[in-house]
Design a protein around this motif. Structure first.
Motif, mmCIF file in Angstrom:
data_model
loop_
_atom_site.group_PDB
_atom_site.id
_atom_site.type_symbol
_atom_site.label_atom_id
_atom_site.label_comp_id
_atom_site.label_asym_id
_atom_site.label_seq_id
_atom_site.Cartn_x
_atom_site.Cartn_y
_atom_site.Cartn_z
ATOM 1 N N LYS A 1 -21.227 5.817 16.535
ATOM 2 C CA LYS A 1 -20.151 6.652 17.060
ATOM 3 C C LYS A 1 -18.854 5.832 17.153
ATOM 4 O O LYS A 1 -17.789 6.299 16.754
ATOM 5 C CB LYS A 1 -20.528 7.177 18.445
ATOM 6 C CG LYS A 1 -19.603 8.240 18.981
ATOM 7 C CD LYS A 1 -19.933 8.666 20.402
ATOM 8 C CE LYS A 1 -21.338 9.132 20.565
ATOM 9 N NZ LYS A 1 -21.659 9.585 21.927
ATOM 10 N N ALA A 2 -18.961 4.611 17.648
ATOM 11 C CA ALA A 2 -17.781 3.748 17.764
ATOM 12 C C ALA A 2 -17.195 3.448 16.386
ATOM 13 O O ALA A 2 -15.970 3.441 16.209
ATOM 14 C CB ALA A 2 -18.141 2.449 18.485
ATOM 15 N N LYS B 1 -36.945 -0.968 22.435
ATOM 16 C CA LYS B 1 -36.698 -0.025 21.330
ATOM 17 C C LYS B 1 -35.784 1.115 21.800
ATOM 18 O O LYS B 1 -34.864 1.514 21.090
ATOM 19 C CB LYS B 1 -38.033 0.525 20.819
ATOM 20 C CG LYS B 1 -37.903 1.445 19.633
ATOM 21 C CD LYS B 1 -39.262 1.913 19.140
ATOM 22 C CE LYS B 1 -39.123 2.864 17.978
ATOM 23 N NZ LYS B 1 -40.410 3.376 17.519
ATOM 24 N N TYR B 2 -36.034 1.616 23.008
ATOM 25 C CA TYR B 2 -35.213 2.676 23.599
ATOM 26 C C TYR B 2 -33.760 2.199 23.754
ATOM 27 O O TYR B 2 -32.819 2.902 23.383
ATOM 28 C CB TYR B 2 -35.802 3.093 24.950
ATOM 29 C CG TYR B 2 -34.934 4.003 25.747
ATOM 30 C CD1 TYR B 2 -34.790 5.346 25.410
ATOM 31 C CD2 TYR B 2 -34.238 3.537 26.862
ATOM 32 C CE1 TYR B 2 -33.984 6.189 26.151
ATOM 33 C CE2 TYR B 2 -33.429 4.370 27.604
ATOM 34 C CZ TYR B 2 -33.306 5.692 27.244
ATOM 35 O OH TYR B 2 -32.496 6.526 27.981
ATOM 36 N N LEU B 3 -33.570 0.992 24.287
ATOM 37 C CA LEU B 3 -32.222 0.443 24.448
ATOM 38 C C LEU B 3 -31.535 0.266 23.097
ATOM 39 O O LEU B 3 -30.349 0.587 22.946
ATOM 40 C CB LEU B 3 -32.272 -0.904 25.177
ATOM 41 C CG LEU B 3 -32.637 -0.874 26.660
ATOM 42 C CD1 LEU B 3 -32.744 -2.293 27.198
ATOM 43 C CD2 LEU B 3 -31.630 -0.068 27.455
ATOM 44 N N ALA C 1 -28.083 1.871 21.605
ATOM 45 C CA ALA C 1 -27.019 0.975 21.153
ATOM 46 C C ALA C 1 -26.621 1.289 19.714
ATOM 47 O O ALA C 1 -25.435 1.293 19.377
ATOM 48 C CB ALA C 1 -27.466 -0.484 21.278
ATOM 49 N N ILE C 2 -27.595 1.571 18.868
ATOM 50 C CA ILE C 2 -27.312 1.905 17.467
ATOM 51 C C ILE C 2 -26.508 3.197 17.389
ATOM 52 O O ILE C 2 -25.526 3.282 16.648
ATOM 53 C CB ILE C 2 -28.620 2.000 16.647
ATOM 54 C CG1 ILE C 2 -29.220 0.595 16.478
ATOM 55 C CG2 ILE C 2 -28.379 2.650 15.290
ATOM 56 C CD1 ILE C 2 -30.650 0.587 15.962
ATOM 57 N N ALA C 3 -26.896 4.198 18.172
ATOM 58 C CA ALA C 3 -26.161 5.467 18.176
ATOM 59 C C ALA C 3 -24.734 5.248 18.685
ATOM 60 O O ALA C 3 -23.780 5.793 18.123
ATOM 61 C CB ALA C 3 -26.882 6.496 19.050
#
Length: 171
Positions: free
Chosen positions: A133-134, A121-123, A127-129
């Motif tokens: 941003k990308a 969940k942390y990873l 990745a979602i953030a």
């Protein structure tokens, strides 16, 4: 270092960074650190122990990450006689702690399934953030590229936008 002292140091560093960014200059974190030390020796002297502790914590975090990456190899896991040699997993994971920025590192084999779920969940949240941003940067980049008449990909965006403004004012 008290919260007040830390806030003052942070405020001064923020002003310094803002000045560099406003002037359009490129700057590294190392340069910011050197300038901060030179310009605010009294604040640095007050903060020395806390800063050293923070630096050592960051160094330990980096080394733990490097060790984890170096240890990522094909790990054979014996599951009741079935060896899963084709599964590549990290040997250790970092678990976020509630109400803390501190991470606890543990071997994957000593972690529980619930802890692995927390790590996944942390990873995923990171990745979602990063993807958001990308996506925003890609949209901005595409808009500027579409509007620009210049094909020079190495030209700073500020110069491209200035060219567009000049072109608009002539029209």
């Amino acid at each position: 270092m008290t919260k007040k002292e830390r806030a003052k140091l942070r405020r001064e560093m923020s002003k310094l960074i803002a000045a560099y960014l406003q002037d359009g200059e490129r700057v590294t974190t190392a340069q910011i650190c050197e300038i901060t030390i030179d310009r605010f020796p009294d604040l640095i002297a007050e903060a020395r122990e806390q800063l050293l502790k923070t630096a050592l914590t960051n160094m330990a975090r980096t080394l733990l990450k490097e060790a984890s990456k170096a240890e990522r190899d094909e790990m054979e896991v014996n599951l009741f006689g079935n060896i899963m040699s084709s599964v590549t997993i990290p040997r250790c994971i970092a678990l976020p702690q509630p109400d803390s920025r501190e991470m606890v590192w543990t071997s994957v084999l000593k972690a529980s399934l619930a802890e692995i779920d927390i790590y996944i969940k942390y990873l995923n949240s990171g990745a979602i953030a990063d993807m958001a941003k990308a996506s925003k940067l890609k949209t901005f980049r595409d808009l500027v590229a579409d509007m620009s008449l210049d094909d020079d990909l190495d030209m700073p965006i500020e110069a491209l936008l200035q060219g567009l403004r000049e072109q608009e004012s002539r029209a």
